[in-house]
Design a protein around this motif. Structure first.
Motif, PDB file in Angstrom:
ATOM      1  N   MET A   1       1.189  -1.278   0.571  1.00  0.00           N
ATOM      2  CA  MET A   1      -0.172  -0.072   0.283  1.00  0.00           C
ATOM      3  C   MET A   1       0.797   1.317   0.536  1.00  0.00           C
ATOM      4  O   MET A   1       0.412   2.117  -0.518  1.00  0.00           O
ATOM      5  N   LEU A   2       1.928   1.049   0.689  1.00  0.00           N
ATOM      6  CA  LEU A   2       3.150   2.517   0.881  1.00  0.00           C
ATOM      7  C   LEU A   2       3.566   2.732  -0.522  1.00  0.00           C
ATOM      8  O   LEU A   2       3.188   3.770  -0.785  1.00  0.00           O
ATOM      9  N   LEU A   3       4.279   1.278  -1.159  1.00  0.00           N
ATOM     10  CA  LEU A   3       4.335   2.116  -2.625  1.00  0.00           C
ATOM     11  C   LEU A   3       3.642   2.109  -3.515  1.00  0.00           C
ATOM     12  O   LEU A   3       3.836   3.013  -4.293  1.00  0.00           O
ATOM     13  N   SER A   4       2.207   2.144  -3.380  1.00  0.00           N
ATOM     14  CA  SER A   4       1.011   1.892  -4.769  1.00  0.00           C
ATOM     15  C   SER A   4       1.067   3.974  -4.355  1.00  0.00           C
ATOM     16  O   SER A   4       0.594   4.462  -5.182  1.00  0.00           O
ATOM     17  N   LYS A   5       1.590   4.489  -3.019  1.00  0.00           N
ATOM     18  CA  LYS A   5       1.178   5.766  -2.779  1.00  0.00           C
ATOM     19  C   LYS A   5       2.946   6.899  -2.915  1.00  0.00           C
ATOM     20  O   LYS A   5       3.019   7.817  -2.367  1.00  0.00           O
ATOM     21  N   THR A   6       3.486   5.996  -3.783  1.00  0.00           N
ATOM     22  CA  THR A   6       5.058   6.685  -3.182  1.00  0.00           C
ATOM     23  C   THR A   6       5.648   6.564  -5.083  1.00  0.00           C
ATOM     24  O   THR A   6       4.842   6.076  -6.042  1.00  0.00           O
ATOM     25  N   ASP A   7       5.979   7.863  -5.596  1.00  0.00           N
ATOM     26  CA  ASP A   7       6.322   8.028  -6.405  1.00  0.00           C
ATOM     27  C   ASP A   7       8.029   7.946  -7.409  1.00  0.00           C
ATOM     28  O   ASP A   7       8.729   8.231  -6.042  1.00  0.00           O
ATOM     29  N   LEU A   8       8.534   6.375  -7.055  1.00  0.00           N
ATOM     30  CA  LEU A   8       9.255   6.130  -7.262  1.00  0.00           C
ATOM     31  C   LEU A   8      10.041   6.846  -8.563  1.00  0.00           C
ATOM     32  O   LEU A   8      11.746   6.624  -8.326  1.00  0.00           O
ATOM     33  N   SER A   9      10.179   7.784  -8.833  1.00  0.00           N
ATOM     34  CA  SER A   9      10.689   8.141 -10.446  1.00  0.00           C
ATOM     35  C   SER A   9      11.368   9.258  -9.110  1.00  0.00           C
ATOM     36  O   SER A   9      12.500   9.480 -10.196  1.00  0.00           O
ATOM     37  N   VAL A  10      11.168   9.891  -8.469  1.00  0.00           N
ATOM     38  CA  VAL A  10      11.831  10.837  -7.731  1.00  0.00           C
ATOM     39  C   VAL A  10      13.422  10.017  -7.341  1.00  0.00           C
ATOM     40  O   VAL A  10      14.774  10.950  -7.596  1.00  0.00           O
ATOM     41  N   ILE A  11      13.544   8.688  -7.120  1.00  0.00           N
ATOM     42  CA  ILE A  11      14.511   8.306  -6.312  1.00  0.00           C
ATOM     43  C   ILE A  11      15.425   7.495  -7.270  1.00  0.00           C
ATOM     44  O   ILE A  11      16.300   7.010  -7.744  1.00  0.00           O
TER      45      ILE A  11
END
Length: 144
Positions: A1-11
């Motif tokens: 659930m946490l990953l679905s709300k995270t923008d991984l393109s930032v890192i």
């Protein structure tokens, strides 16, 4: 659930728009080596799908490999061409390691020019040039 709300393109270290920084660009050494080794006797077209690294490959050839091999290179991004303008309006100014003597200032001037030094012309987004040159009866590409 946490990953679905995270923008991984930032890192993410991956570049999704434009060329990749030199430190992050890898995996095209064989192709670049083949081009550098045979450029004096052959022409090359780098044809690949989106996100392959065509622009990054051309920039690496331009900025490092071909200039250290003794060539002057001109890198021109054909996406800059305005279809409403003649090729005489297309300024060429990205030379490495420097501008050769009596270098032409435009794409139109480049066509009949004979370089006094070993030279390589690198065209990025050449499909744009093809579309425009078709209207002139293939004048530019037949000279190249």
């Amino acid at each position: 659930m946490l990953l679905s709300k995270t923008d991984l393109s930032v890192i993410s270290p991956f570049v999704v728009v434009g060329p990749v920084r030199r430190q992050l660009f890898f995996g095209r050494e064989a192709e670049m080596g083949r081009i550098a080794a045979n450029i004096s006797s052959a022409s090359f077209a780098l044809v690949a799908g989106r996100r392959y690294g065509k622009t990054s490959t051309l920039q690496r050839l331009h900025n490092e490999l071909l200039s250290t091999a003794g060539y002057h290179t001109l890198l021109y991004d054909c996406s800059r061409i305005d279809p409403a303008q003649p090729l005489s309006a297309c300024v060429v100014d990205d030379w490495k390691p420097g501008i050769p003597p009596n270098a032409p200032a435009t794409l139109d001037d480049l066509l009949p020019w004979t370089s006094p030094v070993p030279m390589v012309l690198l065209l990025d987004e050449a499909d744009r040039l093809v579309m425009i040159d078709r209207r002139s009866g293939w004048r530019t590409l037949s000279i190249l």
